[in-house]
Write a protein that holds these residues in place. Structure first.
Motif, PDB file in Angstrom:
ATOM      1  N   LEU A  94       0.841  -1.191   0.000  1.00  0.00           N
ATOM      2  CA  LEU A  94       0.000   0.000   0.000  1.00  0.00           C
ATOM      3  C   LEU A  94       0.876   1.240   0.000  1.00  0.00           C
ATOM      4  O   LEU A  94       2.062   1.195   0.336  1.00  0.00           O
ATOM      5  CB  LEU A  94      -0.899  -0.001   1.223  1.00  0.00           C
ATOM      6  CG  LEU A  94      -1.928  -1.132   1.304  1.00  0.00           C
ATOM      7  CD1 LEU A  94      -2.530  -1.184   2.708  1.00  0.00           C
ATOM      8  CD2 LEU A  94      -3.011  -0.952   0.254  1.00  0.00           C
ATOM      9  N   GLY A  95       0.290   2.390  -0.343  1.00  0.00           N
ATOM     10  CA  GLY A  95       1.052   3.621  -0.403  1.00  0.00           C
ATOM     11  C   GLY A  95       1.750   3.972   0.893  1.00  0.00           C
ATOM     12  O   GLY A  95       2.919   4.347   0.901  1.00  0.00           O
ATOM     13  N   HIS A  96       1.047   3.844   2.018  1.00  0.00           N
ATOM     14  CA  HIS A  96       1.662   4.209   3.295  1.00  0.00           C
ATOM     15  C   HIS A  96       2.774   3.225   3.661  1.00  0.00           C
ATOM     16  O   HIS A  96       3.739   3.597   4.342  1.00  0.00           O
ATOM     17  CB  HIS A  96       0.613   4.300   4.403  1.00  0.00           C
ATOM     18  CG  HIS A  96       0.072   2.988   4.867  1.00  0.00           C
ATOM     19  ND1 HIS A  96       0.673   2.232   5.857  1.00  0.00           N
ATOM     20  CD2 HIS A  96      -1.020   2.286   4.478  1.00  0.00           C
ATOM     21  CE1 HIS A  96      -0.023   1.134   6.051  1.00  0.00           C
ATOM     22  NE2 HIS A  96      -1.044   1.133   5.224  1.00  0.00           N
ATOM     23  N   GLU A  97       2.657   1.957   3.219  1.00  0.00           N
ATOM     24  CA  GLU A  97       3.710   0.980   3.482  1.00  0.00           C
ATOM     25  C   GLU A  97       4.973   1.309   2.692  1.00  0.00           C
ATOM     26  O   GLU A  97       6.087   1.196   3.224  1.00  0.00           O
ATOM     27  CB  GLU A  97       3.212  -0.423   3.124  1.00  0.00           C
ATOM     28  CG  GLU A  97       2.100  -0.913   4.040  1.00  0.00           C
ATOM     29  CD  GLU A  97       1.470  -2.211   3.572  1.00  0.00           C
ATOM     30  OE1 GLU A  97       0.968  -2.962   4.422  1.00  0.00           O
ATOM     31  OE2 GLU A  97       1.480  -2.473   2.342  1.00  0.00           O
ATOM     32  N   ARG A  98       4.812   1.730   1.460  1.00  0.00           N
ATOM     33  CA  ARG A  98       5.982   2.140   0.674  1.00  0.00           C
ATOM     34  C   ARG A  98       6.657   3.351   1.314  1.00  0.00           C
ATOM     35  O   ARG A  98       7.883   3.417   1.422  1.00  0.00           O
ATOM     36  CB  ARG A  98       5.572   2.477  -0.760  1.00  0.00           C
ATOM     37  CG  ARG A  98       5.049   1.290  -1.551  1.00  0.00           C
ATOM     38  CD  ARG A  98       4.949   1.621  -3.038  1.00  0.00           C
ATOM     39  NE  ARG A  98       4.100   2.777  -3.301  1.00  0.00           N
ATOM     40  CZ  ARG A  98       2.796   2.724  -3.489  1.00  0.00           C
ATOM     41  NH1 ARG A  98       2.160   1.559  -3.394  1.00  0.00           N
ATOM     42  NH2 ARG A  98       2.098   3.814  -3.754  1.00  0.00           N
ATOM     43  N   ALA A  99       5.834   4.321   1.737  1.00  0.00           N
ATOM     44  CA  ALA A  99       6.386   5.532   2.328  1.00  0.00           C
ATOM     45  C   ALA A  99       7.108   5.243   3.640  1.00  0.00           C
ATOM     46  O   ALA A  99       8.138   5.856   3.940  1.00  0.00           O
ATOM     47  CB  ALA A  99       5.274   6.556   2.546  1.00  0.00           C
TER      48      ALA A  99
END
Length: 206
Positions: A94-99
């Motif tokens: 997910l986006g927050h996991e990548r960030a």
């Protein structure tokens, strides 16, 4: 005169929830199938009857292409060179996991630049295989050519064919099941005559 119609596949559950798909083979969801039918409705009024359709080998693009063709007597092919970019360890995140896990790489990528990741396929690598596929099919198809591909790989193809820089987001996202049209330019090369046609309401782009 060959015209190139580039279509992005319809929505998947990973698109819906913001998971990065890349080379992972995720199927269309019900919305994606409906989007593919809508794409067919907007495409065929402007396509020649003898159009040739070529899709990525990944299921979400292949099914989108099958829906677009429907029961028409149209040639349908697959070409693995039209597949989505490999994102290496980012696929499925997910986006927050990548960030959280890759803050510097994620910031660079969101700005349109290259993250430094193992097994990540670079802009130039994606553009090279996409362009090679498009040019080969253009040489074989005298009329309308429909390429059913993916968000990132499709954007790299458009940038390469238009001679635009790969970095910096010079061309925005491709919407699910929307299409863009390239036509030969008077002075050589290609011109973007239409972009994101039939795009659904804004949603997840990844």
């Amino acid at each position: 005169m060959t015209r190139i119609f580039l279509v992005r596949h319809g929505q998947t559950d990973w698109n819906l929830h913001g998971r990065l798909q890349g080379s992972t083979d995720i199927p269309l969801n019900a919305t994606g199938r409906a989007q593919a039918h809508a794409a067919a409705s907007s495409l065929w009024p402007v396509l020649a009857d003898d159009a040739v359709v070529v899709s990525s080998h990944l299921g979400r693009a292949a099914e989108t292409a099958r829906i677009i063709v429907g029961d028409r007597p149209v040639a349908l092919h697959r070409d693995a060179r039209l597949s989505e970019r490999r994102y290496g360890p980012w696929e499925g995140l997910l986006g927050h996991e990548r960030a959280e896990r890759y803050p510097d790489e994620d910031a660079a990528w969101r700005a349109g630049y290259e993250p430094d990741l193992d097994d990540y396929e670079t802009h130039a690598e994606v553009a090279a295989r996409m362009t090679a596929a498009a040019e080969e099919w253009v040489a074989r198809v005298p009329g309308d050519l429909v390429l059913v591909a993916h968000g990132s790989s499709g954007r790299m193809l458009l940038l390469a064919m238009l001679g635009l820089p790969f970095e910096g987001r010079t061309l925005g996202h491709l919407q699910n099941a929307a299409w863009s049209r390239l036509v030969p330019a008077a002075g050589g090369g290609w011109s973007l005559e239409a972009h994101n046609v039939g795009a659904p309401a804004p949603g997840r782009m990844l």
